[in-house]
Design a protein around this motif. Structure first.
Motif, PDB file in Angstrom:
ATOM      1  N   PRO A 232     -36.782 116.533   0.853  1.00  0.00           N
ATOM      2  CA  PRO A 232     -35.927 117.945   0.726  1.00  0.00           C
ATOM      3  C   PRO A 232     -34.546 117.783   0.387  1.00  0.00           C
ATOM      4  O   PRO A 232     -33.930 118.635  -0.006  1.00  0.00           O
ATOM      5  N   ARG A 233     -33.945 116.666   1.073  1.00  0.00           N
ATOM      6  CA  ARG A 233     -32.430 116.578   0.951  1.00  0.00           C
ATOM      7  C   ARG A 233     -32.099 115.537  -0.207  1.00  0.00           C
ATOM      8  O   ARG A 233     -30.866 115.205  -0.192  1.00  0.00           O
ATOM      9  N   ALA A 234     -32.895 115.133  -0.992  1.00  0.00           N
ATOM     10  CA  ALA A 234     -32.592 114.454  -2.394  1.00  0.00           C
ATOM     11  C   ALA A 234     -31.333 115.035  -2.967  1.00  0.00           C
ATOM     12  O   ALA A 234     -31.135 116.070  -3.231  1.00  0.00           O
ATOM     13  N   GLY A 235     -30.344 114.037  -3.332  1.00  0.00           N
ATOM     14  CA  GLY A 235     -29.225 114.377  -3.662  1.00  0.00           C
ATOM     15  C   GLY A 235     -28.009 114.553  -2.989  1.00  0.00           C
ATOM     16  O   GLY A 235     -27.044 114.546  -3.206  1.00  0.00           O
ATOM     17  N   GLU A 236     -28.299 114.922  -1.644  1.00  0.00           N
ATOM     18  CA  GLU A 236     -27.079 115.025  -0.749  1.00  0.00           C
ATOM     19  C   GLU A 236     -26.525 113.671  -0.287  1.00  0.00           C
ATOM     20  O   GLU A 236     -27.223 112.641  -0.186  1.00  0.00           O
ATOM     21  N   VAL A 237     -25.185 113.703  -0.181  1.00  0.00           N
ATOM     22  CA  VAL A 237     -24.359 112.647   0.143  1.00  0.00           C
ATOM     23  C   VAL A 237     -24.085 112.735   1.767  1.00  0.00           C
ATOM     24  O   VAL A 237     -23.602 113.438   2.167  1.00  0.00           O
ATOM     25  N   ILE A 238     -24.179 111.471   2.216  1.00  0.00           N
ATOM     26  CA  ILE A 238     -24.096 111.245   3.572  1.00  0.00           C
ATOM     27  C   ILE A 238     -23.061 110.066   3.896  1.00  0.00           C
ATOM     28  O   ILE A 238     -22.929 109.305   2.957  1.00  0.00           O
TER      29      ILE A 238
ATOM     30  N   GLU B 170     -18.613 103.962   1.061  1.00  0.00           N
ATOM     31  CA  GLU B 170     -18.306 104.759   2.409  1.00  0.00           C
ATOM     32  C   GLU B 170     -19.279 105.883   2.313  1.00  0.00           C
ATOM     33  O   GLU B 170     -19.382 106.847   3.468  1.00  0.00           O
ATOM     34  N   THR B 171     -20.088 106.269   1.432  1.00  0.00           N
ATOM     35  CA  THR B 171     -21.274 107.223   1.143  1.00  0.00           C
ATOM     36  C   THR B 171     -22.455 106.699   0.791  1.00  0.00           C
ATOM     37  O   THR B 171     -22.600 105.712   0.159  1.00  0.00           O
ATOM     38  N   ARG B 172     -23.544 107.408   0.977  1.00  0.00           N
ATOM     39  CA  ARG B 172     -24.982 106.905   0.583  1.00  0.00           C
ATOM     40  C   ARG B 172     -25.434 108.398  -0.051  1.00  0.00           C
ATOM     41  O   ARG B 172     -25.279 109.515   0.372  1.00  0.00           O
ATOM     42  N   THR B 173     -26.336 108.282  -1.088  1.00  0.00           N
ATOM     43  CA  THR B 173     -27.143 109.501  -1.558  1.00  0.00           C
ATOM     44  C   THR B 173     -28.622 109.499  -1.404  1.00  0.00           C
ATOM     45  O   THR B 173     -29.089 108.461  -1.754  1.00  0.00           O
ATOM     46  N   ILE B 174     -28.987 110.622  -0.637  1.00  0.00           N
ATOM     47  CA  ILE B 174     -30.381 110.461  -0.391  1.00  0.00           C
ATOM     48  C   ILE B 174     -31.213 110.442  -1.759  1.00  0.00           C
ATOM     49  O   ILE B 174     -30.962 111.400  -2.602  1.00  0.00           O
ATOM     50  N   GLY B 175     -32.273 109.824  -1.482  1.00  0.00           N
ATOM     51  CA  GLY B 175     -33.126 109.595  -2.858  1.00  0.00           C
ATOM     52  C   GLY B 175     -34.455 110.151  -2.947  1.00  0.00           C
ATOM     53  O   GLY B 175     -35.191 110.292  -4.024  1.00  0.00           O
TER      54      GLY B 175
ATOM     55  N   THR C 243     -33.900  71.752  13.357  1.00  0.00           N
ATOM     56  CA  THR C 243     -32.319  71.668  13.147  1.00  0.00           C
ATOM     57  C   THR C 243     -31.679  72.596  12.819  1.00  0.00           C
ATOM     58  O   THR C 243     -30.499  72.998  12.966  1.00  0.00           O
ATOM     59  N   ALA C 244     -32.431  73.600  12.050  1.00  0.00           N
ATOM     60  CA  ALA C 244     -31.587  74.566  11.204  1.00  0.00           C
ATOM     61  C   ALA C 244     -32.713  75.915  10.793  1.00  0.00           C
ATOM     62  O   ALA C 244     -33.827  75.396  10.824  1.00  0.00           O
ATOM     63  N   ALA C 245     -32.224  76.879  10.605  1.00  0.00           N
ATOM     64  CA  ALA C 245     -33.013  77.989  10.371  1.00  0.00           C
ATOM     65  C   ALA C 245     -32.181  78.933   9.441  1.00  0.00           C
ATOM     66  O   ALA C 245     -30.999  78.918   9.374  1.00  0.00           O
ATOM     67  N   MET C 246     -32.903  79.820   8.547  1.00  0.00           N
ATOM     68  CA  MET C 246     -32.084  80.758   7.669  1.00  0.00           C
ATOM     69  C   MET C 246     -33.276  82.158   7.700  1.00  0.00           C
ATOM     70  O   MET C 246     -34.489  81.911   7.672  1.00  0.00           O
ATOM     71  N   ALA C 247     -32.553  83.260   7.978  1.00  0.00           N
ATOM     72  CA  ALA C 247     -33.216  84.266   7.932  1.00  0.00           C
ATOM     73  C   ALA C 247     -32.379  85.485   6.890  1.00  0.00           C
ATOM     74  O   ALA C 247     -31.243  85.797   7.175  1.00  0.00           O
ATOM     75  N   THR C 248     -33.044  85.845   6.119  1.00  0.00           N
ATOM     76  CA  THR C 248     -32.552  86.637   4.891  1.00  0.00           C
ATOM     77  C   THR C 248     -33.438  87.973   4.821  1.00  0.00           C
ATOM     78  O   THR C 248     -34.572  87.894   4.491  1.00  0.00           O
ATOM     79  N   MET C 249     -32.771  89.078   4.867  1.00  0.00           N
ATOM     80  CA  MET C 249     -33.304  90.535   4.554  1.00  0.00           C
ATOM     81  C   MET C 249     -32.305  91.085   3.423  1.00  0.00           C
ATOM     82  O   MET C 249     -31.090  91.441   4.077  1.00  0.00           O
ATOM     83  N   VAL C 250     -32.583  91.497   2.420  1.00  0.00           N
ATOM     84  CA  VAL C 250     -31.831  92.317   1.621  1.00  0.00           C
ATOM     85  C   VAL C 250     -32.623  93.224   0.849  1.00  0.00           C
ATOM     86  O   VAL C 250     -33.623  93.076   0.462  1.00  0.00           O
ATOM     87  N   CYS C 251     -31.804  94.519   0.730  1.00  0.00           N
ATOM     88  CA  CYS C 251     -32.489  95.499   0.081  1.00  0.00           C
ATOM     89  C   CYS C 251     -31.400  96.616  -0.393  1.00  0.00           C
ATOM     90  O   CYS C 251     -30.156  96.432   0.093  1.00  0.00           O
ATOM     91  N   PRO C 252     -31.587  97.594  -1.225  1.00  0.00           N
ATOM     92  CA  PRO C 252     -30.563  98.632  -1.821  1.00  0.00           C
ATOM     93  C   PRO C 252     -30.175  99.555  -0.838  1.00  0.00           C
ATOM     94  O   PRO C 252     -29.084 100.387  -0.834  1.00  0.00           O
ATOM     95  N   GLY C 253     -30.950  99.653   0.195  1.00  0.00           N
ATOM     96  CA  GLY C 253     -30.733 100.806   1.470  1.00  0.00           C
ATOM     97  C   GLY C 253     -31.717 101.680   1.474  1.00  0.00           C
ATOM     98  O   GLY C 253     -32.596 102.004   0.514  1.00  0.00           O
ATOM     99  N   HIS C 254     -32.020 102.174   2.706  1.00  0.00           N
ATOM    100  CA  HIS C 254     -33.048 102.774   3.153  1.00  0.00           C
ATOM    101  C   HIS C 254     -33.147 104.467   2.807  1.00  0.00           C
ATOM    102  O   HIS C 254     -34.024 105.028   2.709  1.00  0.00           O
ATOM    103  N   GLU C 255     -31.862 104.897   2.077  1.00  0.00           N
ATOM    104  CA  GLU C 255     -31.737 106.346   1.819  1.00  0.00           C
ATOM    105  C   GLU C 255     -32.523 106.455   0.502  1.00  0.00           C
ATOM    106  O   GLU C 255     -32.782 107.554   0.146  1.00  0.00           O
ATOM    107  N   ARG C 256     -33.054 105.266  -0.275  1.00  0.00           N
ATOM    108  CA  ARG C 256     -33.782 105.497  -1.335  1.00  0.00           C
ATOM    109  C   ARG C 256     -35.247 105.837  -1.086  1.00  0.00           C
ATOM    110  O   ARG C 256     -35.733 106.550  -2.066  1.00  0.00           O
TER     111      ARG C 256
END
Length: 372
Positions: A210-216, A202-207, A143-156
């Motif tokens: 070699p680009r760690a700390g760069e804001v995208i 509006e931005t993310r910081t690479i974690g 009758t129904a389904a739920m699909a859930t995926m949450v995470c802080p973001g792949h830039e980490r």
């Protein structure tokens, strides 16, 4: 089936780990815009040549292109390969826009070549055991389904995460294919969607790297929720987020008149399937009942090599899921329910299968129509 792999980034390692286990698939060439990455992928692999992208697409030994480029390049590379008479198998998402995906299918149909699409995780024992349970009526009528995926973001964790935060990325087009391919495999195609979405940052910081700390910059929605109306009448609720820390929800739950199934993470091939029966007490683990045992990324190529135009991880399925995802995003911004123009057959279930020897091919893969 002789494979030429284009794109030797992070995901390619998982495909490389699988090739030696696939009896009807042989990697013969690799290419990448970065020659050093291509050389690293071929290192220690007898008979695997390092070519440029142009050379690989035209190479006479290669009959199938494995497209592991970034999403924005999927359709372009597929179309070039098809024009050269090659079968294509693309990483997810099938393309960025629904129109691009349609062009790939049309070109493959005209050329008489096969077209496949990841994710092939749905061919593993996790999703397929759940499929057996549904087909055998373990939970009654779905009758129904739920699909859930949450995470802080792949830039980490990803050293080059830019493509996750542009159109073609975000949690829906990046992770949604795993969940929606599984939902279609379990419950059939989708006929309409209603969506909502947000972009808190509006931005993310690479974690790392070699680009760690760069804001995208972020130019796509990073929290998406929607309701998928399946042709069967089942309603699936979807939550895909790069803006949350964690969840205690099962990755996928399928509710029926006689019980609820908890389906393991569709980003993996295996995992325990459990059921809570209407007349039962607590969650009960189900025995493994279907799927390719011990599968890894690339099992879709094996399925393609053996089954020809009956491949399960088909381009048609990838295109249907792409249309669903783009419609969810469009609905999120229009505020309207949107109908899905395409449909697709529910992929045939995979019997419990161990790859211990070459399987007989139904017909030569290079002579099949792209239709699945």
């Amino acid at each position: 089936m002789k494979i030429g792999m284009i794109g030797c980034g992070v995901i390619s390692r998982q495909y490389l780990d699988s090739f030696d286990t696939l009896p009807d698939v042989q990697l013969v060439a690799v290419a990448d815009l970065d020659p050093a990455r291509a050389a690293a992928a071929a290192e220690g692999r007898e008979g695997v040549r390092v070519l440029t992208v142009d050379e690989l697409i035209e190479d006479a030994e290669v009959d199938t292109i494995l497209n592991l480029t970034i999403p924005a390049a999927h359709a372009e590379v597929d179309l070039r390969a098809i024009a050269a008479g090659k079968n294509v198998y693309s990483e997810k998402p099938f393309a960025v826009t629904t129109q691009e995906g349609a062009e790939v299918l049309a070109a493959a149909q005209a050329a008489g070549v096969l077209v496949g699409s990841a994710p092939d995780t749905v061919l593993g024992t996790g999703t397929q055991t759940a499929r057996v349970a549904i087909d055998e009526g373990v939970i009654g009528m779905p009758t129904a389904a739920m699909a859930t995926m949450v995470c802080p973001g792949h830039e980490r964790w990803h050293p080059q995460p830019d493509f996750y935060y542009v159109p073609g990325g975000g949690p829906l087009l990046d992770m949604g294919p795993y969940y929606i391919h599984a939902l279609v495999t379990l419950l059939g195609p989708v006929s309409a969607v209603i969506g909502a979405a947000s972009r808190p940052h509006e931005t993310r910081t690479i974690g790392s790297g070699p680009r760690a700390g760069e804001v995208i910059p972020v130019s796509t929605d990073t929290h998406v929720t929607g309701v998928l109306v399946h042709e069967s009448g089942v309603l699936s609720t979807l939550v895909m987020s790069f803006d949350a820390v964690a969840t205690s929800a099962h990755p996928i739950e399928v509710h029926g008149t006689q019980g609820t199934l908890a389906v393991p993470d569709p980003n993996h091939f295996d995992g325990e399937v459990t059921v809570r029966r209407l007349a039962g007490e607590g969650w009960e683990a189900l025995p493994v009942g279907g799927g390719y045992v011990g599968a890894g990324r690339g099992i879709g190529l094996q399925d393609m090599a053996v089954r020809g135009r009956e491949l399960r991880a088909s381009g048609e399925l990838g295109q249907h899921v792409l249309e669903v995802m783009n419609a969810v995003l469009e609905s999120a911004h229009s505020g309207s329910r949107l109908e899905i123009a395409s449909t697709v057959s529910r992929p045939e279930a995979v019997a419990l299968t161990e790859l211990t020897a070459a399987e007989p091919a139904a017909e030569p893969a290079t002579t099949q129509s792209a239709a699945s």
